[in-house]
Write a protein that holds these residues in place. Structure first.
Motif, PDB file in Angstrom:
ATOM      1  N   VAL A  60      29.292 -20.171 -14.607  1.00  0.00           N
ATOM      2  CA  VAL A  60      27.957 -19.668 -14.253  1.00  0.00           C
ATOM      3  C   VAL A  60      27.920 -19.393 -12.751  1.00  0.00           C
ATOM      4  O   VAL A  60      28.280 -20.270 -11.953  1.00  0.00           O
ATOM      5  CB  VAL A  60      26.860 -20.688 -14.630  1.00  0.00           C
ATOM      6  N   HIS A  61      27.503 -18.182 -12.398  1.00  0.00           N
ATOM      7  CA  HIS A  61      27.428 -17.824 -10.980  1.00  0.00           C
ATOM      8  C   HIS A  61      26.001 -18.024 -10.476  1.00  0.00           C
ATOM      9  O   HIS A  61      25.062 -17.414 -10.992  1.00  0.00           O
ATOM     10  CB  HIS A  61      27.866 -16.371 -10.769  1.00  0.00           C
ATOM     11  N   LEU A  62      25.864 -18.904  -9.471  1.00  0.00           N
ATOM     12  CA  LEU A  62      24.553 -19.175  -8.863  1.00  0.00           C
ATOM     13  C   LEU A  62      24.634 -18.653  -7.425  1.00  0.00           C
ATOM     14  O   LEU A  62      25.245 -19.291  -6.563  1.00  0.00           O
ATOM     15  CB  LEU A  62      24.278 -20.685  -8.933  1.00  0.00           C
ATOM     16  N   PRO A  63      24.071 -17.478  -7.163  1.00  0.00           N
ATOM     17  CA  PRO A  63      24.452 -16.712  -5.962  1.00  0.00           C
ATOM     18  C   PRO A  63      23.742 -17.098  -4.665  1.00  0.00           C
ATOM     19  O   PRO A  63      24.089 -16.571  -3.617  1.00  0.00           O
ATOM     20  CB  PRO A  63      24.045 -15.286  -6.355  1.00  0.00           C
ATOM     21  N   PHE A  64      22.745 -17.991  -4.735  1.00  0.00           N
ATOM     22  CA  PHE A  64      21.899 -18.177  -3.545  1.00  0.00           C
ATOM     23  C   PHE A  64      22.533 -19.085  -2.492  1.00  0.00           C
ATOM     24  O   PHE A  64      23.173 -20.080  -2.829  1.00  0.00           O
ATOM     25  CB  PHE A  64      20.531 -18.737  -3.955  1.00  0.00           C
ATOM     26  N   CYS A  65      22.350 -18.711  -1.221  1.00  0.00           N
ATOM     27  CA  CYS A  65      22.781 -19.541  -0.083  1.00  0.00           C
ATOM     28  C   CYS A  65      21.689 -19.478   0.966  1.00  0.00           C
ATOM     29  O   CYS A  65      20.996 -18.472   1.084  1.00  0.00           O
ATOM     30  CB  CYS A  65      24.061 -19.005   0.549  1.00  0.00           C
ATOM     31  N   GLU A  66      21.579 -20.559   1.745  1.00  0.00           N
ATOM     32  CA  GLU A  66      20.565 -20.589   2.808  1.00  0.00           C
ATOM     33  C   GLU A  66      20.961 -19.722   3.984  1.00  0.00           C
ATOM     34  O   GLU A  66      20.117 -19.159   4.670  1.00  0.00           O
ATOM     35  CB  GLU A  66      20.356 -22.034   3.272  1.00  0.00           C
ATOM     36  N   SER A  67      22.266 -19.666   4.285  1.00  0.00           N
ATOM     37  CA  SER A  67      22.718 -18.815   5.391  1.00  0.00           C
ATOM     38  C   SER A  67      24.111 -18.306   5.046  1.00  0.00           C
ATOM     39  O   SER A  67      24.765 -18.836   4.143  1.00  0.00           O
ATOM     40  CB  SER A  67      22.760 -19.612   6.690  1.00  0.00           C
TER      41      SER A  67
END
Ligand code: SF4
Length: 465
Positions: A60-67
């Motif tokens: 499962v690809h979880l694409p979010f990053c803070e920076s």
């Protein structure tokens, strides 16, 4: 481990080339392999129920990053808007449900992986909900590898405790380099103490497997500076270490233009960093698995290397459970699936991924159906990258080909590599030498039928060293 490769050898082989997480490589995949084609593949390979003996791997690809870390080549979405994750989960659930309805859901899941992006961008409640949803749709096999990528900068102790409670048993920590100057240049400040604290916490909780990801070839790295990082890594004693080569491809990842090229180590220094790190890790008791992976002798990857069950897919080196490789189903934006003989990749942009799911389709952007010749070449490349040896009789039996005449074009290059000490050519087969394992991408390249089509002004692939 092996003698230092000469500068001349390095110059000769440091060309651009694929990492071969698939063959044919992604640039050869076609738009004509679309959602309808992939649906047909999924349905065909799951009917009649119980007829497909290949186990399952789920990604499962979880694409979010803070920076954004400047070296990163992953498909990520940088956002501080946490509600984006909730919206994404809605689409992800729909995609998984649609695909699961076409599948034989009794097939055992032997590998389960959340990657990204930053999977722990999700809240604890979201992680628990996603895990529940997936494990109700699919059956985790006893002893399955349940793994997640964790960024120590944003992962809380409570999230790690939850992961353990849910049943995750392998944690991969993104480390890259402990040197503060390097961290500053790549926009990823992660002091040694922070990584040590996360490592310690995972140990106390009893995670079976702890991986560290390191990168060599980053700005300001030198042999001496990276030696210090490797010493600290050895002290923290992870079970597996992935030591990736930094791929500087600003024409593909424009944010890499912010990395000052003058600060990047020269290719000879880069290679010396790799060799020094390899030497230190093997002296510390790690086994060299291949290309970019090391593991403790008791780790499953080391045991798989010895028993011939080592495999390679989009997630890198993996363990093959039983006699057959698993079918990999990738979910989420940009995720890749690999089902015996077919590859499929989802849309890479969030908006396109959402649009496809909203329209009631699955999110396939492109894919590929392997021909018999592709499968043969895929097996050759896997044999070079995994056990590091090829038996001509074995290929005769499996593919009904006379290896030497079928690949006659590749032999002049292989003979040249044999003269350079990278391979040993015998009457019965080919063996990759310890020196050659550092150049395994180069050894695989003569067997890649599509490489000549892919050379242009701007190389499609990163440098092999
Ligand atoms: S390295 Fe990890 S945390 Fe950094 S941008 Fe890439 S996916 Fe995000």
């Amino acid at each position: 481990m092996q003698s230092l490769a000469s500068k001349a050898l390095l110059q000769k082989y440091n060309t651009s080339g694929p990492r071969y997480t698939s063959y044919p490589t992604a640039p050869m995949w076609q738009d004509s392999y679309n959602a309808a084609a992939h649906e047909k593949t999924i349905r065909d390979t799951n009917q009649p129920l119980g007829s497909n003996p290949h186990p399952l791997s789920l990604y499962v690809h979880l694409p979010f990053c803070e920076s954004r870390c400047l070296f990163c080549g992953c498909n990520v979405v940088i956002t501080q808007q946490r509600d984006q994750a909730e919206k994404y989960l809605g689409y992800l659930f729909k995609e998984m449900e649609t695909i699961a309805n076409w599948m034989d859901r009794s097939r055992p899941v032997v590998q389960f992986h959340w990657g990204g992006g930053t999977p722990t961008y999700l809240s604890e409640e979201q992680m628990a909900r996603l895990f529940k949803f997936q494990t109700e749709l699919f059956q985790l096999a006893p002893g399955a590898e349940v793994a997640i990528e964790v960024d120590p900068r944003v992962t809380t102790p409570a999230q790690i405790e939850l992961l353990k409670e849910l049943g995750f048993n392998r944690i991969s920590l993104g480390v890259q380099d402990f040197n503060p100057q390097v961290q500053e240049a790549i926009h990823r400040i992660q002091p040694l103490d922070m990584t040590a604290a996360t490592t310690e916490h995972c140990r106390q909780l009893g995670f079976e497997g702890l991986n560290f990801d390191l990168i060599y070839g980053l700005p300001h790295q030198s042999v001496e500076s990276f030696e210090k990082t490797v010493r600290d890594v050895i002290q923290l004693s992870p079970d597996r270490i992935a030591l990736y080569s930094y791929a500087h491809v600003p024409w593909l990842s424009p944010h890499q233009n912010q990395i000052p090229e003058a600060a990047l180590p020269e290719s000879e220094t880069k290679f010396n960093i790799l060799q020094t790190a390899q030497q230190m890790l093997t002296e510390a008791g790690y086994l060299y698995i291949g290309m970019d992976h090391f593991a403790k002798p008791t780790d499953e990857l080391s045991l798989a290397l010895q028993s011939g069950n080592l495999h390679r897919n989009f997630m890198g080196y993996t363990v093959q459970h039983g006699n057959l490789p698993s079918d990999l189903y990738g979910f989420g934006v940009s995720a890749i699936s690999g089902l015996q003989g077919q590859f499929a990749q989802n849309w890479r942009k969030l908006s396109q991924y959402y649009e496809a799911i909203e329209a009631g389709r699955i999110a396939t952007m492109r894919g590929y159906e392997l021909s018999a010749e592709d499968r043969l070449r895929q097996a050759v490349i896997l044999a070079i990258l995994c056990p590091g040896k090829i038996s001509y009789t074995d290929f005769q039996q499996r593919f009904d080909v006379d290896f030497k005449s079928h690949f006659a074009d590749a032999f002049p290059k292989l003979e040249d590599m044999a003269a350079d000490g990278l391979v040993e050519l015998a009457e019965t087969g080919l063996i990759v030498t310890p020196l050659g394992r550092l150049f395994s991408r180069n050894i695989a390249m003569p067997f890649d039928a599509y490489l000549p089509q892919l050379s242009g002004d701007k190389p499609t692939f990163s440098k092999t060293v």
